[in-house]
Scaffold this motif. Sequence first.
Motif, mmCIF file in Angstrom:
data_model
loop_
_atom_site.group_PDB
_atom_site.id
_atom_site.type_symbol
_atom_site.label_atom_id
_atom_site.label_comp_id
_atom_site.label_asym_id
_atom_site.label_seq_id
_atom_site.Cartn_x
_atom_site.Cartn_y
_atom_site.Cartn_z
ATOM 1 N N VAL A 297 0.736 -1.324 0.130
ATOM 2 C CA VAL A 297 -0.038 -0.130 -0.130
ATOM 3 C C VAL A 297 0.773 1.540 0.039
ATOM 4 O O VAL A 297 0.439 2.194 -0.800
ATOM 5 C CB VAL A 297 -0.892 0.124 1.158
ATOM 6 N N ALA A 298 2.172 1.204 0.852
ATOM 7 C CA ALA A 298 3.001 2.345 0.782
ATOM 8 C C ALA A 298 3.295 2.642 -0.738
ATOM 9 O O ALA A 298 3.339 3.758 -1.093
ATOM 10 C CB ALA A 298 3.861 2.266 1.841
ATOM 11 N N LEU A 300 2.145 1.687 -3.586
ATOM 12 C CA LEU A 300 1.057 2.201 -4.335
ATOM 13 C C LEU A 300 0.380 3.457 -4.036
ATOM 14 O O LEU A 300 0.098 4.108 -5.278
ATOM 15 C CB LEU A 300 -0.185 1.182 -4.192
ATOM 16 N N LEU A 301 0.697 4.038 -3.032
ATOM 17 C CA LEU A 301 0.365 5.451 -2.584
ATOM 18 C C LEU A 301 1.419 6.114 -3.208
ATOM 19 O O LEU A 301 0.951 7.434 -3.597
ATOM 20 C CB LEU A 301 0.141 5.656 -1.059
ATOM 21 N N TYR A 302 2.636 5.829 -3.234
ATOM 22 C CA TYR A 302 3.679 6.694 -3.894
ATOM 23 C C TYR A 302 3.346 6.949 -5.369
ATOM 24 O O TYR A 302 3.508 8.337 -6.035
ATOM 25 C CB TYR A 302 4.881 6.031 -3.756
ATOM 26 N N TYR A 303 2.861 6.182 -6.101
ATOM 27 C CA TYR A 303 2.654 6.046 -7.544
ATOM 28 C C TYR A 303 1.178 6.457 -7.942
ATOM 29 O O TYR A 303 0.762 6.728 -8.911
ATOM 30 C CB TYR A 303 2.800 4.545 -8.467
ATOM 31 N N SER A 304 0.415 6.474 -6.853
ATOM 32 C CA SER A 304 -1.232 6.935 -7.024
ATOM 33 C C SER A 304 -1.053 8.177 -7.406
ATOM 34 O O SER A 304 -0.497 9.182 -6.740
ATOM 35 C CB SER A 304 -1.949 6.704 -5.927
ATOM 36 N N ALA A 426 -5.469 1.135 -1.753
ATOM 37 C CA ALA A 426 -4.765 2.046 -1.935
ATOM 38 C C ALA A 426 -5.408 3.160 -2.566
ATOM 39 O O ALA A 426 -5.230 4.577 -2.196
ATOM 40 C CB ALA A 426 -3.689 1.651 -2.806
ATOM 41 N N PRO A 427 -6.121 2.892 -4.109
ATOM 42 C CA PRO A 427 -6.878 4.045 -4.453
ATOM 43 C C PRO A 427 -7.710 4.652 -3.448
ATOM 44 O O PRO A 427 -8.066 5.884 -3.521
ATOM 45 C CB PRO A 427 -7.515 3.395 -5.517
ATOM 46 N N LEU A 448 2.874 4.114 6.776
ATOM 47 C CA LEU A 448 2.400 2.717 6.938
ATOM 48 C C LEU A 448 3.773 1.876 6.798
ATOM 49 O O LEU A 448 3.872 0.886 7.217
ATOM 50 C CB LEU A 448 1.706 2.234 5.600
ATOM 51 N N ALA A 449 4.794 2.651 5.995
ATOM 52 C CA ALA A 449 6.217 1.784 5.994
ATOM 53 C C ALA A 449 6.891 1.673 7.210
ATOM 54 O O ALA A 449 7.450 0.653 7.585
ATOM 55 C CB ALA A 449 6.918 2.545 4.980
ATOM 56 N N LEU A 450 6.803 2.951 8.002
ATOM 57 C CA LEU A 450 7.215 2.916 9.401
ATOM 58 C C LEU A 450 6.538 1.842 10.302
ATOM 59 O O LEU A 450 7.124 1.106 11.136
ATOM 60 C CB LEU A 450 7.111 4.168 10.151
ATOM 61 N N VAL A 451 5.173 1.516 10.154
ATOM 62 C CA VAL A 451 4.488 0.641 10.851
ATOM 63 C C VAL A 451 5.204 -0.989 10.421
ATOM 64 O O VAL A 451 5.380 -1.689 11.369
ATOM 65 C CB VAL A 451 3.006 0.576 10.621
ATOM 66 N N ALA A 452 5.468 -1.028 9.112
ATOM 67 C CA ALA A 452 5.857 -2.403 8.790
ATOM 68 C C ALA A 452 7.423 -2.757 9.402
ATOM 69 O O ALA A 452 7.722 -3.627 9.552
ATOM 70 C CB ALA A 452 5.881 -2.450 7.063
#
Length: 474
Positions: A297-298, A300-304, A426-427, A448-452
Amino acid sequence: MPSPAATGRGPAAAVCRMEEAEEEAGGRGATGSPAASAAASDRFVRCLYAVGFLDLFGVSMVVPLMNLHIKSLGASHTVAGIIGSLYGIMQLFSSPFVGCWSDIVGRRYSLLACILLSALGYFLLGTSTTVFLFAISRVPVGIFKHTLSISKALLSDLVSERDRPLVMGRFSAASSVGFILGPVVGGYLTELEDGFYQTSFICASIFLLNAGLVWMLPWSEENSANREHRQGNKGTDSFSAKANRDLHSKSATNGAVASNSLFQSPWAQVATVLTRIKGIACSDLWDIFLVRLLMSVAILLYYSNFSLALDERFGVKPLFAGYLMSYSSALGVLAGCLLGPITRLYQHNTYRILLHSSTFTCMLILLYASALSIWMVVLSSTFLAFSTTIGRTCIIDLELTIGGNEASGTLLGVGQSVTSVGRIVAPLLSGIAQEFSPCGPPSLGVGLALVAILIMNANKQKYCRHGNVKSKTQ
Protein backbone atom coordinates in the motif's frame (compact mmCIF):
# COMPACT_ATOMS: atom_id res chain seq x y z
CA MET A 1 20.38 -60.08 23.57
CA PRO A 2 20.68 -57.18 21.12
CA SER A 3 17.46 -55.60 19.95
CA PRO A 4 16.28 -55.90 16.32
CA ALA A 5 16.96 -52.21 15.78
CA ALA A 6 20.54 -52.63 16.99
CA THR A 7 21.22 -55.53 14.66
CA GLY A 8 19.75 -53.71 11.69
CA ARG A 9 16.82 -56.14 11.33
CA GLY A 10 14.03 -54.00 12.85
CA PRO A 11 11.30 -52.19 10.90
CA ALA A 12 13.00 -48.79 11.29
CA ALA A 13 16.25 -50.13 9.88
CA ALA A 14 14.38 -51.74 7.00
CA VAL A 15 12.72 -48.43 6.16
CA CYS A 16 16.09 -46.66 6.27
CA ARG A 17 17.61 -49.24 3.92
CA MET A 18 14.68 -48.89 1.53
CA GLU A 19 15.00 -45.09 1.47
CA GLU A 20 18.76 -45.29 0.93
CA ALA A 21 18.30 -47.79 -1.88
CA GLU A 22 15.61 -45.63 -3.48
CA GLU A 23 17.76 -42.50 -3.30
CA GLU A 24 20.78 -44.35 -4.64
CA ALA A 25 18.78 -45.77 -7.53
CA GLY A 26 17.25 -42.35 -8.21
CA GLY A 27 20.63 -40.72 -8.20
CA ARG A 28 22.03 -43.30 -10.66
CA GLY A 29 19.03 -43.21 -12.95
CA ALA A 30 18.43 -39.50 -13.14
CA THR A 31 21.74 -37.83 -13.76
CA GLY A 32 25.27 -38.96 -14.00
CA SER A 33 26.76 -36.39 -11.65
CA PRO A 34 25.91 -33.33 -9.58
CA ALA A 35 27.25 -31.21 -12.45
CA ALA A 36 24.77 -32.81 -14.84
CA SER A 37 21.94 -32.18 -12.39
CA ALA A 38 22.98 -28.53 -12.04
CA ALA A 39 23.04 -28.16 -15.82
CA ALA A 40 19.55 -29.68 -16.03
CA SER A 41 18.29 -27.27 -13.39
CA ASP A 42 19.84 -24.29 -15.20
CA ARG A 43 18.17 -25.27 -18.49
CA PHE A 44 14.79 -25.54 -16.81
CA VAL A 45 15.20 -22.20 -15.01
CA ARG A 46 16.16 -20.40 -18.24
CA CYS A 47 13.05 -21.81 -19.93
CA LEU A 48 10.92 -20.44 -17.08
CA TYR A 49 12.51 -17.01 -17.60
CA ALA A 50 11.18 -17.15 -21.17
CA VAL A 51 7.74 -18.15 -19.87
CA GLY A 52 7.66 -15.10 -17.57
CA PHE A 53 8.82 -12.78 -20.37
CA LEU A 54 6.18 -13.98 -22.84
CA ASP A 55 3.43 -13.80 -20.21
CA LEU A 56 3.89 -10.13 -19.33
CA PHE A 57 4.80 -9.21 -22.91
CA GLY A 58 1.43 -10.47 -24.13
CA VAL A 59 -0.55 -8.96 -21.25
CA SER A 60 1.09 -5.53 -21.48
CA MET A 61 0.22 -5.34 -25.18
CA VAL A 62 -3.49 -5.34 -24.36
CA VAL A 63 -3.99 -3.88 -20.87
CA PRO A 64 -3.13 -0.22 -21.69
CA LEU A 65 -5.69 -0.28 -24.53
CA MET A 66 -8.62 -1.80 -22.63
CA ASN A 67 -10.10 1.40 -21.20
CA LEU A 68 -10.14 3.00 -24.64
CA HIS A 69 -11.81 -0.07 -26.14
CA ILE A 70 -14.56 -0.40 -23.55
CA LYS A 71 -15.38 3.29 -23.88
CA SER A 72 -15.57 2.86 -27.67
CA LEU A 73 -18.20 0.17 -27.01
CA GLY A 74 -20.38 2.77 -25.27
CA ALA A 75 -19.64 1.99 -21.64
CA SER A 76 -19.77 4.78 -19.08
CA HIS A 77 -16.89 5.55 -16.74
CA THR A 78 -18.77 3.83 -13.91
CA VAL A 79 -19.34 0.62 -15.89
CA ALA A 80 -15.70 0.59 -17.01
CA GLY A 81 -14.60 0.98 -13.39
CA ILE A 82 -16.89 -1.82 -12.20
CA ILE A 83 -15.55 -4.23 -14.83
CA GLY A 84 -11.99 -3.27 -13.93
CA SER A 85 -12.70 -3.90 -10.26
CA LEU A 86 -14.32 -7.25 -11.14
CA TYR A 87 -10.97 -8.51 -12.43
CA GLY A 88 -9.19 -7.45 -9.23
CA ILE A 89 -11.82 -9.08 -7.01
CA MET A 90 -11.59 -12.38 -8.92
CA GLN A 91 -7.81 -12.30 -8.61
CA LEU A 92 -8.14 -11.63 -4.88
CA PHE A 93 -10.21 -14.75 -4.21
CA SER A 94 -8.75 -17.09 -6.83
CA SER A 95 -5.05 -16.62 -6.02
CA PRO A 96 -4.87 -18.87 -2.92
CA PHE A 97 -7.12 -21.52 -4.46
CA VAL A 98 -5.16 -21.79 -7.71
CA GLY A 99 -1.84 -21.72 -5.85
CA CYS A 100 -2.96 -24.49 -3.51
CA TRP A 101 -4.38 -26.44 -6.45
CA SER A 102 -0.92 -26.33 -8.07
CA ASP A 103 0.50 -27.92 -4.88
CA ILE A 104 -2.02 -30.75 -5.21
CA VAL A 105 -2.11 -31.63 -8.92
CA GLY A 106 1.45 -30.54 -9.76
CA ARG A 107 2.97 -27.48 -11.38
CA ARG A 108 2.94 -28.77 -14.96
CA TYR A 109 -0.79 -29.35 -15.32
CA SER A 110 -1.84 -26.32 -13.28
CA LEU A 111 0.50 -24.05 -15.24
CA LEU A 112 -0.78 -25.39 -18.56
CA ALA A 113 -4.41 -25.01 -17.45
CA CYS A 114 -3.86 -21.40 -16.35
CA ILE A 115 -2.09 -20.43 -19.58
CA LEU A 116 -4.67 -22.06 -21.86
CA LEU A 117 -7.68 -20.61 -20.01
CA SER A 118 -6.03 -17.18 -20.02
CA ALA A 119 -5.52 -17.56 -23.78
CA LEU A 120 -9.25 -18.30 -24.05
CA GLY A 121 -10.02 -15.10 -22.16
CA TYR A 122 -7.89 -12.96 -24.48
CA PHE A 123 -9.39 -14.71 -27.52
CA LEU A 124 -12.88 -13.79 -26.25
CA LEU A 125 -11.59 -10.25 -25.69
CA GLY A 126 -10.65 -10.15 -29.38
CA THR A 127 -14.26 -10.96 -30.29
CA SER A 128 -15.88 -8.56 -27.80
CA THR A 129 -18.14 -6.25 -29.77
CA THR A 130 -20.38 -5.43 -26.79
CA VAL A 131 -19.79 -4.45 -23.18
CA PHE A 132 -21.32 -7.77 -22.03
CA LEU A 133 -18.86 -9.83 -24.11
CA PHE A 134 -16.03 -7.65 -22.83
CA ALA A 135 -17.04 -8.42 -19.23
CA ILE A 136 -17.38 -12.15 -19.98
CA SER A 137 -13.86 -12.22 -21.47
CA ARG A 138 -12.41 -10.96 -18.21
CA VAL A 139 -13.78 -13.89 -16.18
CA PRO A 140 -11.36 -16.68 -17.25
CA VAL A 141 -8.43 -14.26 -17.08
CA GLY A 142 -9.44 -13.00 -13.64
CA ILE A 143 -9.72 -16.53 -12.25
CA PHE A 144 -6.80 -18.29 -13.94
CA LYS A 145 -4.21 -15.59 -14.76
CA HIS A 146 -1.72 -16.83 -12.17
CA THR A 147 1.07 -17.92 -14.49
CA LEU A 148 3.75 -15.94 -12.70
CA SER A 149 2.80 -17.17 -9.22
CA ILE A 150 2.90 -20.83 -10.28
CA SER A 151 6.17 -20.26 -12.13
CA LYS A 152 7.68 -18.78 -8.96
CA ALA A 153 6.44 -21.77 -6.96
CA LEU A 154 8.07 -24.04 -9.53
CA LEU A 155 11.33 -22.12 -9.24
CA SER A 156 11.12 -22.46 -5.47
CA ASP A 157 10.74 -26.23 -5.87
CA LEU A 158 13.71 -26.38 -8.19
CA VAL A 159 16.45 -24.27 -6.61
CA SER A 160 18.01 -24.24 -3.16
CA GLU A 161 17.04 -21.66 -0.54
CA ARG A 162 20.43 -20.05 -0.93
CA ASP A 163 19.92 -19.40 -4.65
CA ARG A 164 16.21 -18.63 -4.46
CA PRO A 165 16.42 -14.79 -4.13
CA LEU A 166 18.85 -14.62 -7.07
CA VAL A 167 16.67 -16.80 -9.31
CA MET A 168 13.48 -14.98 -8.29
CA GLY A 169 15.13 -11.65 -9.01
CA ARG A 170 16.21 -12.73 -12.48
CA PHE A 171 12.74 -14.13 -13.19
CA SER A 172 11.18 -10.78 -12.19
CA ALA A 173 13.71 -8.97 -14.37
CA ALA A 174 12.88 -11.12 -17.40
CA SER A 175 9.15 -10.57 -16.81
CA SER A 176 9.67 -6.81 -16.44
CA VAL A 177 11.43 -6.64 -19.80
CA GLY A 178 8.29 -8.07 -21.37
CA PHE A 179 6.17 -5.52 -19.50
CA ILE A 180 8.35 -2.70 -20.87
CA LEU A 181 8.31 -3.88 -24.50
CA GLY A 182 4.65 -4.93 -24.65
CA PRO A 183 3.01 -1.47 -24.57
CA VAL A 184 5.27 -0.29 -27.38
CA VAL A 185 4.18 -3.14 -29.67
CA GLY A 186 0.54 -2.82 -28.59
CA GLY A 187 0.56 0.92 -29.24
CA TYR A 188 1.89 0.32 -32.75
CA LEU A 189 -0.67 -2.39 -33.54
CA THR A 190 -3.62 -0.34 -32.31
CA GLU A 191 -2.89 2.24 -35.00
CA LEU A 192 -3.92 -0.35 -37.61
CA GLU A 193 -7.51 -1.00 -38.66
CA ASP A 194 -9.28 -3.04 -35.95
CA GLY A 195 -6.03 -2.74 -34.06
CA PHE A 196 -7.41 -3.72 -30.66
CA TYR A 197 -8.91 -6.94 -31.97
CA GLN A 198 -5.69 -7.84 -33.75
CA THR A 199 -3.70 -7.10 -30.61
CA SER A 200 -5.98 -9.31 -28.52
CA PHE A 201 -5.66 -12.22 -30.97
CA ILE A 202 -1.86 -11.82 -31.00
CA CYS A 203 -1.88 -11.83 -27.19
CA ALA A 204 -3.92 -15.07 -27.21
CA SER A 205 -1.44 -16.54 -29.72
CA ILE A 206 1.46 -15.61 -27.44
CA PHE A 207 -0.25 -17.46 -24.59
CA LEU A 208 -0.69 -20.52 -26.83
CA LEU A 209 3.00 -20.30 -27.70
CA ASN A 210 3.76 -20.10 -23.99
CA ALA A 211 1.63 -23.20 -23.36
CA GLY A 212 3.64 -25.06 -26.01
CA LEU A 213 6.87 -23.95 -24.37
CA VAL A 214 5.64 -25.20 -20.98
CA TRP A 215 4.59 -28.52 -22.51
CA MET A 216 8.04 -29.00 -24.07
CA LEU A 217 9.95 -28.07 -20.91
CA PRO A 218 12.40 -30.79 -19.79
CA TRP A 219 10.19 -31.98 -16.90
CA SER A 220 12.27 -35.14 -16.48
CA GLU A 221 15.29 -32.89 -15.84
CA GLU A 222 13.23 -30.91 -13.32
CA ASN A 223 12.43 -34.10 -11.41
CA SER A 224 16.09 -35.13 -11.55
CA ALA A 225 17.21 -31.76 -10.26
CA ASN A 226 14.65 -31.96 -7.44
CA ARG A 227 16.00 -35.35 -6.45
CA GLU A 228 19.60 -34.11 -6.51
CA HIS A 229 18.59 -31.02 -4.56
CA ARG A 230 16.94 -33.22 -1.94
CA GLN A 231 20.04 -35.39 -1.62
CA GLY A 232 22.31 -32.37 -1.41
CA ASN A 233 20.35 -30.85 1.45
CA LYS A 234 21.22 -33.55 4.01
CA GLY A 235 22.56 -31.93 7.16
CA THR A 236 23.78 -32.95 10.57
CA ASP A 237 21.65 -30.83 12.89
CA SER A 238 18.06 -31.58 13.88
CA PHE A 239 16.54 -28.96 11.62
CA SER A 240 18.44 -30.29 8.61
CA ALA A 241 16.99 -33.70 9.29
CA LYS A 242 13.51 -32.20 9.50
CA ALA A 243 14.04 -30.17 6.33
CA ASN A 244 15.31 -33.28 4.59
CA ARG A 245 12.16 -35.18 5.62
CA ASP A 246 10.00 -32.26 4.46
CA LEU A 247 11.71 -32.22 1.09
CA HIS A 248 11.34 -35.99 0.82
CA SER A 249 7.66 -35.65 1.69
CA LYS A 250 7.25 -32.80 -0.78
CA SER A 251 8.87 -34.83 -3.54
CA ALA A 252 6.59 -37.74 -2.82
CA THR A 253 3.61 -35.40 -2.90
CA ASN A 254 4.67 -33.81 -6.16
CA GLY A 255 5.20 -37.24 -7.66
CA ALA A 256 2.62 -39.68 -6.37
CA VAL A 257 -0.09 -37.30 -5.20
CA ALA A 258 0.16 -35.00 -8.20
CA SER A 259 -0.26 -37.93 -10.56
CA ASN A 260 -3.20 -39.36 -8.60
CA SER A 261 -4.94 -36.05 -7.83
CA LEU A 262 -5.94 -35.60 -11.46
CA PHE A 263 -8.20 -38.63 -11.05
CA GLN A 264 -9.70 -37.51 -7.74
CA SER A 265 -13.20 -36.09 -7.68
CA PRO A 266 -13.40 -32.27 -7.84
CA TRP A 267 -14.96 -32.25 -4.38
CA ALA A 268 -11.97 -34.11 -2.94
CA GLN A 269 -9.60 -31.59 -4.53
CA VAL A 270 -11.66 -28.66 -3.21
CA ALA A 271 -11.65 -30.17 0.30
CA THR A 272 -7.87 -30.55 0.18
CA VAL A 273 -7.46 -26.97 -1.05
CA LEU A 274 -9.65 -25.58 1.75
CA THR A 275 -7.77 -27.61 4.36
CA ARG A 276 -4.42 -26.25 3.20
CA ILE A 277 -5.62 -22.66 3.04
CA LYS A 278 -7.04 -23.00 6.55
CA GLY A 279 -3.62 -24.24 7.70
CA ILE A 280 -1.95 -21.13 6.25
CA ALA A 281 -4.61 -18.85 7.80
CA CYS A 282 -4.07 -20.40 11.25
CA SER A 283 -0.26 -20.28 11.03
CA ASP A 284 2.08 -17.69 12.55
CA LEU A 285 2.67 -15.98 9.20
CA TRP A 286 0.28 -13.11 9.91
CA ASP A 287 3.11 -10.65 10.51
CA ILE A 288 4.79 -11.51 7.19
CA PHE A 289 1.57 -10.95 5.27
CA LEU A 290 0.86 -7.76 7.23
CA VAL A 291 4.30 -6.40 6.35
CA ARG A 292 3.66 -7.28 2.70
CA LEU A 293 0.28 -5.50 2.78
CA LEU A 294 1.64 -2.36 4.43
CA MET A 295 4.62 -2.04 2.09
CA SER A 296 2.45 -2.73 -0.97
CA VAL A 297 0.00 0.00 0.00
CA ALA A 298 2.87 2.41 0.78
CA ILE A 299 4.40 1.90 -2.67
CA LEU A 300 1.02 2.11 -4.41
CA LEU A 301 0.35 5.39 -2.59
CA TYR A 302 3.65 6.69 -3.97
CA TYR A 303 2.59 5.94 -7.55
CA SER A 304 -1.10 6.82 -7.15
CA ASN A 305 -2.04 9.93 -9.13
CA PHE A 306 1.67 10.32 -9.87
CA SER A 307 1.18 12.41 -13.02
CA LEU A 308 -1.46 14.62 -11.38
CA ALA A 309 0.68 15.22 -8.30
CA LEU A 310 3.71 16.21 -10.39
CA ASP A 311 1.55 18.58 -12.42
CA GLU A 312 0.09 20.24 -9.31
CA ARG A 313 3.38 20.48 -7.42
CA PHE A 314 5.92 21.24 -10.18
CA GLY A 315 3.89 21.98 -13.33
CA VAL A 316 5.34 18.92 -15.07
CA LYS A 317 3.51 17.54 -18.10
CA PRO A 318 2.16 13.95 -18.08
CA LEU A 319 4.65 13.01 -20.83
CA PHE A 320 7.57 13.60 -18.46
CA ALA A 321 5.84 11.56 -15.76
CA GLY A 322 5.43 8.71 -18.26
CA TYR A 323 9.12 8.83 -19.15
CA LEU A 324 10.02 8.84 -15.46
CA MET A 325 7.91 5.74 -14.77
CA SER A 326 9.44 3.92 -17.76
CA TYR A 327 12.88 4.89 -16.48
CA SER A 328 12.01 3.42 -13.08
CA SER A 329 10.77 0.19 -14.68
CA ALA A 330 14.03 -0.19 -16.58
CA LEU A 331 16.00 0.31 -13.36
CA GLY A 332 13.83 -2.35 -11.72
CA VAL A 333 15.08 -4.85 -14.31
CA LEU A 334 18.66 -3.94 -13.41
CA ALA A 335 17.87 -4.33 -9.70
CA GLY A 336 16.61 -7.86 -10.29
CA CYS A 337 19.93 -8.77 -11.88
CA LEU A 338 21.88 -7.32 -8.92
CA LEU A 339 20.22 -9.49 -6.28
CA GLY A 340 23.00 -12.07 -6.46
CA PRO A 341 25.82 -9.74 -5.33
CA ILE A 342 23.50 -8.14 -2.75
CA THR A 343 22.55 -11.46 -1.13
CA ARG A 344 26.21 -12.47 -1.00
CA LEU A 345 27.07 -9.14 0.62
CA TYR A 346 24.45 -9.83 3.32
CA GLN A 347 25.56 -13.47 3.64
CA HIS A 348 22.12 -14.62 2.42
CA ASN A 349 20.32 -13.07 5.40
CA THR A 350 16.96 -12.27 3.77
CA TYR A 351 15.56 -10.59 6.88
CA ARG A 352 18.34 -7.99 7.01
CA ILE A 353 17.99 -7.26 3.30
CA LEU A 354 14.23 -6.81 3.67
CA LEU A 355 14.57 -4.59 6.75
CA HIS A 356 17.18 -2.35 5.12
CA SER A 357 15.35 -2.15 1.78
CA SER A 358 12.07 -1.30 3.56
CA THR A 359 13.81 1.41 5.62
CA PHE A 360 15.38 2.81 2.45
CA THR A 361 11.99 2.74 0.70
CA CYS A 362 10.42 4.66 3.60
CA MET A 363 13.16 7.32 3.42
CA LEU A 364 12.77 7.67 -0.37
CA ILE A 365 8.98 8.09 -0.14
CA LEU A 366 9.59 10.75 2.52
CA LEU A 367 12.06 12.47 0.18
CA TYR A 368 9.43 12.49 -2.58
CA ALA A 369 6.74 13.84 -0.24
CA SER A 370 9.00 16.72 0.86
CA ALA A 371 10.71 17.33 -2.52
CA LEU A 372 11.22 20.97 -3.42
CA SER A 373 12.28 20.37 -7.04
CA ILE A 374 11.58 17.85 -9.77
CA TRP A 375 15.16 16.58 -9.58
CA MET A 376 14.59 15.37 -6.03
CA VAL A 377 11.66 13.36 -7.43
CA VAL A 378 13.94 11.89 -10.11
CA LEU A 379 16.47 10.98 -7.41
CA SER A 380 13.85 9.27 -5.25
CA SER A 381 12.41 7.38 -8.25
CA THR A 382 15.88 6.18 -9.24
CA PHE A 383 16.68 4.52 -5.93
CA LEU A 384 13.08 3.51 -5.21
CA ALA A 385 13.18 1.25 -8.27
CA PHE A 386 16.02 -0.70 -6.63
CA SER A 387 14.63 -0.83 -3.09
CA THR A 388 11.12 -1.92 -4.10
CA THR A 389 12.34 -4.66 -6.46
CA ILE A 390 14.67 -6.04 -3.80
CA GLY A 391 11.98 -5.78 -1.12
CA ARG A 392 9.36 -7.65 -3.18
CA THR A 393 11.77 -10.51 -3.85
CA CYS A 394 12.88 -10.73 -0.22
CA ILE A 395 9.34 -10.80 1.21
CA ILE A 396 8.52 -13.76 -1.05
CA ASP A 397 11.69 -15.54 0.01
CA LEU A 398 10.91 -14.90 3.68
CA GLU A 399 7.38 -16.28 3.25
CA LEU A 400 8.75 -19.48 1.74
CA THR A 401 11.54 -19.79 4.32
CA ILE A 402 9.26 -19.44 7.36
CA GLY A 403 6.13 -21.02 5.89
CA GLY A 404 7.84 -24.06 4.41
CA ASN A 405 8.71 -24.75 0.80
CA GLU A 406 6.40 -27.78 0.56
CA ALA A 407 3.34 -25.50 0.21
CA SER A 408 4.96 -22.83 -1.94
CA GLY A 409 2.00 -22.55 -4.32
CA THR A 410 -0.42 -21.89 -1.46
CA LEU A 411 1.91 -19.38 0.19
CA LEU A 412 2.50 -17.45 -3.04
CA GLY A 413 -1.23 -17.49 -3.78
CA VAL A 414 -2.14 -16.08 -0.38
CA GLY A 415 0.62 -13.50 -0.72
CA GLN A 416 -0.75 -12.47 -4.12
CA SER A 417 -4.20 -12.06 -2.55
CA VAL A 418 -2.67 -9.81 0.12
CA THR A 419 -1.19 -7.63 -2.63
CA SER A 420 -4.59 -7.57 -4.37
CA VAL A 421 -6.14 -6.22 -1.16
CA GLY A 422 -3.54 -3.47 -1.26
CA ARG A 423 -4.50 -2.60 -4.84
CA ILE A 424 -8.13 -2.29 -3.77
CA VAL A 425 -7.43 -0.23 -0.63
CA ALA A 426 -4.71 2.09 -2.00
CA PRO A 427 -6.87 4.11 -4.46
CA LEU A 428 -9.42 4.82 -1.71
CA LEU A 429 -6.76 5.94 0.76
CA SER A 430 -5.06 7.98 -1.94
CA GLY A 431 -8.25 9.83 -2.82
CA ILE A 432 -8.96 10.68 0.80
CA ALA A 433 -5.36 11.81 1.49
CA GLN A 434 -5.21 13.90 -1.67
CA GLU A 435 -8.22 15.89 -0.51
CA PHE A 436 -5.91 17.48 2.05
CA SER A 437 -2.72 17.89 0.02
CA PRO A 438 -0.98 16.62 -3.15
CA CYS A 439 1.66 15.29 -0.74
CA GLY A 440 -0.97 13.44 1.30
CA PRO A 441 -0.72 9.98 -0.37
CA PRO A 442 3.08 9.63 -0.08
CA SER A 443 2.99 11.02 3.46
CA LEU A 444 0.48 8.34 4.40
CA GLY A 445 2.73 5.81 2.66
CA VAL A 446 5.62 6.87 4.92
CA GLY A 447 3.50 6.15 7.99
CA LEU A 448 2.48 2.69 6.74
CA ALA A 449 6.09 1.82 5.88
CA LEU A 450 7.17 2.85 9.39
CA VAL A 451 4.55 0.50 10.88
CA ALA A 452 5.89 -2.34 8.70
CA ILE A 453 9.44 -1.65 9.88
CA LEU A 454 8.31 -1.67 13.51
CA ILE A 455 6.59 -5.04 12.99
CA MET A 456 9.76 -6.50 11.50
CA ASN A 457 11.81 -5.23 14.43
CA ALA A 458 9.30 -6.62 16.94
CA ASN A 459 9.62 -10.08 15.35
CA LYS A 460 13.36 -9.89 14.85
CA GLN A 461 14.14 -13.04 16.87
CA LYS A 462 11.69 -15.09 14.83
CA TYR A 463 13.15 -13.98 11.50
CA CYS A 464 16.75 -14.27 12.64
CA ARG A 465 16.14 -17.81 13.93
CA HIS A 466 14.94 -18.89 10.52
CA GLY A 467 17.76 -16.96 8.86
CA ASN A 468 20.37 -18.75 10.96
CA VAL A 469 18.82 -22.13 10.20
CA LYS A 470 18.79 -21.26 6.54
CA SER A 471 22.51 -20.47 6.63
CA LYS A 472 23.30 -23.73 8.40
CA THR A 473 21.38 -25.84 5.93
CA GLN A 474 23.31 -24.37 3.03
